[in-house]
Enzyme design. Structure first.
Site, PDB file in Angstrom:
ATOM      1  N   SER A 157      20.163 -41.048  69.201  1.00  0.00           N
ATOM      2  CA  SER A 157      19.638 -40.414  70.425  1.00  0.00           C
ATOM      3  C   SER A 157      20.051 -38.960  70.585  1.00  0.00           C
ATOM      4  O   SER A 157      19.518 -38.270  71.464  1.00  0.00           O
ATOM      5  CB  SER A 157      20.067 -41.214  71.655  1.00  0.00           C
ATOM      6  OG  SER A 157      19.388 -42.451  71.703  1.00  0.00           O
TER       7      SER A 157
ATOM      8  N   GLU B  39      29.011 -20.337  27.375  1.00  0.00           N
ATOM      9  CA  GLU B  39      29.288 -18.990  27.854  1.00  0.00           C
ATOM     10  C   GLU B  39      28.883 -17.862  26.909  1.00  0.00           C
ATOM     11  O   GLU B  39      28.560 -16.769  27.364  1.00  0.00           O
ATOM     12  CB  GLU B  39      30.794 -18.865  28.166  1.00  0.00           C
ATOM     13  CG  GLU B  39      31.281 -19.807  29.257  1.00  0.00           C
ATOM     14  CD  GLU B  39      30.638 -19.517  30.596  1.00  0.00           C
ATOM     15  OE1 GLU B  39      30.431 -18.329  30.927  1.00  0.00           O
ATOM     16  OE2 GLU B  39      30.310 -20.493  31.319  1.00  0.00           O
TER      17      GLU B  39
END
Length: 873
Positions: free
Chosen positions: A332, A72
């Site tokens: 399908s 950081e």
């Protein structure tokens, strides 16, 4: 002088502004946020930190602090609290419409402890001022201690003490350097870098942090990635996964996880209380009394906006696997996308196509395609093909218009182009064509998520207008400031007439299945077969009314056969369709009904292939001789003939197989694995002596489809050499090309004088239980001139021998004769081997049955007769 005066005045103004920004003595306590349904009043869930306790900086090991600083703010102990470059970069980004966070730990603490999360120049200026004042009031260690105790780490953990417990179940003083890097990773994105949510991303971030520490000289040894707890936190039940989706969506729009968990925000979601309640209740009702390992997913989308109205991905809660966002083969349910692509290409839904089964297609390289249940419809409209869920017509359509055309249509309608950074709707590594799309897309071979499938069907329901799916309408602070307001997208991707014809066809599907939810609707079910069995591994139903589009999936955490409590295989038209029907009925109860659009009859109807693939009652490619490098799948002779090919041998069972073939006067092909040839050279000689043909399999059951031509050549030559040692002067007419992924190996085999050998029938008896099942599977797949693949080696094969003992006499009684495969290459005797490939190991031939005759030393004939079955007196 003027410049100095102006600079002094400017500095004074800045100092005055810094002192004017109020800063309370202590930061505000975290507050839980509230998620509402779309009505803005009914509470869906509360989200907030549940675990928080401060610890002194001394309780945090230096190695853990180093990891967080590396991630950081590497210059934390050297700067005065702010990064001018970082502030300017963030301001430019915000003006441009993107987001940039604060660049120093002090700025981050100022923002999280004392400011709101709105994006504005004013807030950035206050953050700047407060960071300077914090540096004046506190020491660096005090600021770091406050920061570590106030950051949100995910999993409901506010502060490093809670994080150490949530991720590792320990106190902070026991954290290692490797564990500290894990905690440092999640600060940037507490959800996305949580190993329980995205292990790959978390590991990448961790590696970068460790590398940064080593570059700074803060870490001398290379640690191993540590074990991390599972991550199951708070909010159990179906709504937990909804919170996960909301958190990710807000983070993408700049509303951080820390804001959601600590600022008391009001979030209005898109979920409808009636629809979402119906989803949770109906899934529970349909899964009650079913097998415990059966899982379900349901996503319902508003076709007019893209807002998610109901979402069910599992009932375990936050941090658990989300089935609604996981990809599964669409089966399908993908056929309507093929239909839409065909319509856009001018192929009408009443055009007629050959729905015969099985059919051979060029793209499948000799592997036939069958309809479910081997349904036959040689002259079938696309509408009837959809109603009956036939595979062969839609595969033919896809080969006509191109698989890439179908893929592009899927992307247009709402399927994401990547999942986790990996391209969708293309072959993966190890598939026949990595990175490319084959015509198998027509039968739903490629995975999609239930959410994406719901979006696709929502686009049909919206008349061809796609709306991107979203969960959050608004996000506001406790004082009413809006942090985010949704801006739904709308893009026409399909002509309304094409969409109307799709709805007409899918409306016929639903009416034919008698599953209407009490109002006009359209949809399609589907199921993905489990291996080569009669079971399914995924079962789907996707459908819509003009008001709501929904996708339903049933399956398992790990793919496997899915059966209901009665032991019956679950199909798309069974439980998934009933769940979709009952959910849609309840979700729309009391809402006005709207009719589906009338058909527009787009495209021509004289463009199908019905009749084109027939000639004198036979498929036109039945007698076509494959070209060089293309595997053969037919026998030499024509008519009701079969060619038996024994794979993976020789083996301890080969002698029994040869005894059976001799008894039945049948000649066959034996595909030899190089390693096994060295173990059983006498069986190689017996195969030749008894008039059977040899086939080069590979050295060790290798899949040569994905290797280079040079590697394939080396492998084939090595196996040929082993055969030459076992049976000097023998001829190997065939090369057993890898199933479904021929690659360059088939052409290499051709170049070396071997005809590549494919097959039409494969009972997959490695998985099937029992001889009767194997025999039944073979019989159902038989077609004239078919090559039948039978596993000789590679495991226990008693059931294979038992199946053939029953099957061969029965087939002969039914009029079948036995032949050898056709050839496309002139084969020659192998050269005499000067030295053995490796000394053959002395292994017994059979655990129970010795060879029926002594192994001869002479090789068999190099050219077989046209018909090789002989009949007794």
């Amino acid at each position: 002088m003027v410049a100095l005066v102006l600079c002094g005045a400017g500095a004074g103004a800045v100092e005055a502004y810094i002192e004017s920004v109020p800063m309370s003595a202590e930061p505000a306590e975290p507050q839980a946020s509230t998620l509402y349904y779309r009505d803005g009043r009914t509470i869906l869930a509360r989200v907030g930190t549940t675990d928080h306790s401060d610890v002194p900086l001394a309780a945090v090991p230096p190695a853990v602090r180093s990891a967080i600083l590396a991630a950081e703010d590497r210059d934390f102990y050297d700067h005065s609290g702010v990064s001018i470059r970082g502030v300017l970069r963030a301001l430019v980004a915000d003006v441009g419409g993107s987001r940039q966070g604060a660049s120093t730990i002090t700025q981050q603490y100022a923002r999280n402890a004392f400011l709101t999360q709105d994006v504005s120049v004013e807030r950035k200026a206050k953050e700047f001022a407060l960071a300077i004042r914090l540096e004046r009031r506190y020491t660096k260690d005090e600021i770091l201690e406050r920061y570590l105790n106030s950051i949100y780490y995910g999993r409901g953990a506010y502060g490093i003490a809670a994080a150490a417990n949530a991720y590792f179940g320990i106190t902070t003083d026991r954290l290692t350097a490797a564990q500290g890097a894990v905690l440092a990773s999640v600060i940037k994105d507490p959800y996305g870098f949580d190993p329980a949510n995205d292990a790959a991303a978390a590991r990448t971030r961790w590696t970068w942090i460790v590398k940064s520490e080593r570059e700074q000289g803060w870490l001398t040894e290379e640690p191993n990635y540590p074990p991390v707890n599972s991550g199951a936190v708070q909010t159990l039940g179906p709504n937990g996964l909804v919170i996960d989706r909301v958190e990710r969506e807000l983070a993408a729009h700049g509303v951080t996880s820390q804001s959601l968990h600590t600022l008391g925000l009001s979030i209005t979601t898109t979920l409808d209380p009636a629809a979402h309640g119906a989803a949770v209740n109906q899934v529970a009702a349909h899964l009650a009394s079913q097998p415990k390992d059966l899982r379900a997913a349901l996503v319902a989308v508003d076709p007019e906006t893209g807002g998610v109205r109901a979402y069910y991905g599992g009932d375990q809660g936050r941090g658990f696997f989300d089935d609604a966002s996981a990809a599964h083969p669409a089966a399908s349910t993908f056929k309507p996308i093929v239909l839409a692509a065909a319509l856009r290409k001018g192929i009408g839904y009443l055009s007629r196509w050959d729905g015969s089964s099985p059919r051979l297609f060029a793209g499948r390289l000799g592997v036939p395609l069958q309809n479910r249940g081997d349904q036959q419809c040689p002259n079938c409209t696309l509408e009837k093909s959809m109603v009956d869920s036939l595979n062969t017509p839609f595969y033919a359509v896809t080969e006509e218009i191109g698989a890439d055309t179908v893929r592009s249509m899927a992307y247009d309608l709402g399927v994401a182009k990547t999942y986790g950074g990996v391209p969708t709707l293309v072959d993966a590594k190890g598939d026949p064509a990595p990175g490319k799309t084959r015509s198998d897309i027509a039968i739903g071979r490629y995975p999609v998520t239930p959410g994406d499938l719901a979006s696709v069907y929502a686009t049909f329901a919206a008349g061809g207008v796609r709306h991107d799916r979203y969960f959050v309408e608004t996000a506001s602070t406790p004082d009413g400031r809006r942090l985010w307001t949704a801006r739904p997208t709308a893009k026409r991707v399909l002509d309304s007439k094409v969409a109307a014809d799709v709805s007409t066809v899918l409306g016929a599907v639903v009416r034919g299945g008698d599953v209407l939810p009490g109002r006009p609707a359209a949809g399609k079910s589907g199921a993905q077969q489990w291996g080569n069995t009669k079971d399914n591994q995924d079962a789907w139903m996707a459908g819509y009314t003009p008001e709501l589009a929904t996708a339903v999936w049933l399956g398992k955490a790990r793919p496997g056969p899915i059966r209901d409590s009665a032991g019956a295989a679950i199909k798309g038209e069974t439980m998934p369709t009933r769940l979709w029907r009952d959910f849609t009925r309840d979700a729309l109860d009391g809402t006005p009904m709207t009719d589906l659009p009338k058909p527009a009859h787009v495209g021509r109807i004289d463009v199908g292939d019905a009749g084109r693939s027939k000639a004198a009652g036979k498929p036109k490619d039945q007698d076509a001789k494959p070209g060089p490098g293309v595997p053969v799948v037919h026998t030499v002779g024509k008519g009701k003939r079969l060619g038996l090919t024994f794979d993976d041998g020789p083996s301890p069972y080969t002698a029994q197989v040869l005894d059976l073939l001799a008894e039945q006067h049948v000649k066959a092909t034996f595909c030899m694995v190089g390693e096994e040839v060295q173990k059983y050279p006498e069986l190689v000689r017996r195969v030749i002596a008894e008039g059977h043909q040899l086939c080069n399999h590979s050295w060790k059951h290798d899949d040569l489809g994905q290797v280079t031509a040079a590697a394939a050549r080396d492998d084939i030559n090595r196996t040929d050499a082993a055969i030459a040692v076992a049976a000097p002067g023998s001829t190997v007419p065939f090369f057993r090309a890898p199933y479904g992924s021929w690659g360059k190996s088939a052409q290499v085999g051709t170049d070396l004088g071997h005809t590549p050998l494919g097959w039409v029938v494969d009972p997959d008896d490695w998985l099937l239980p029992g001889a009767d099942v194997i025999a039944d599977r073979i019989e159902k797949q038989l077609t004239p001139r078919a090559i039948v693949l039978i596993h000789d080696g590679g495991g226990e094969r008693e059931q294979t021998v038992a199946a053939l003992t029953k099957l061969i006499p029965k087939l002969k009684r039914d009029g079948w004769t036995f032949d050898l495969p056709e050839r496309t290459v002139q084969s020659h005797p192998l050269p005499q081997a000067s030295t053995p490939v490796a000394p053959p190991a002395p292994v017994s031939v059979s655990p129970s049955t010795p060879p029926s005759s002594p192994p001869p030393s002479a090789a068999g004939p190099s050219t077989p007769p046209s018909v090789v079955e002989t009949r007794g007196p």
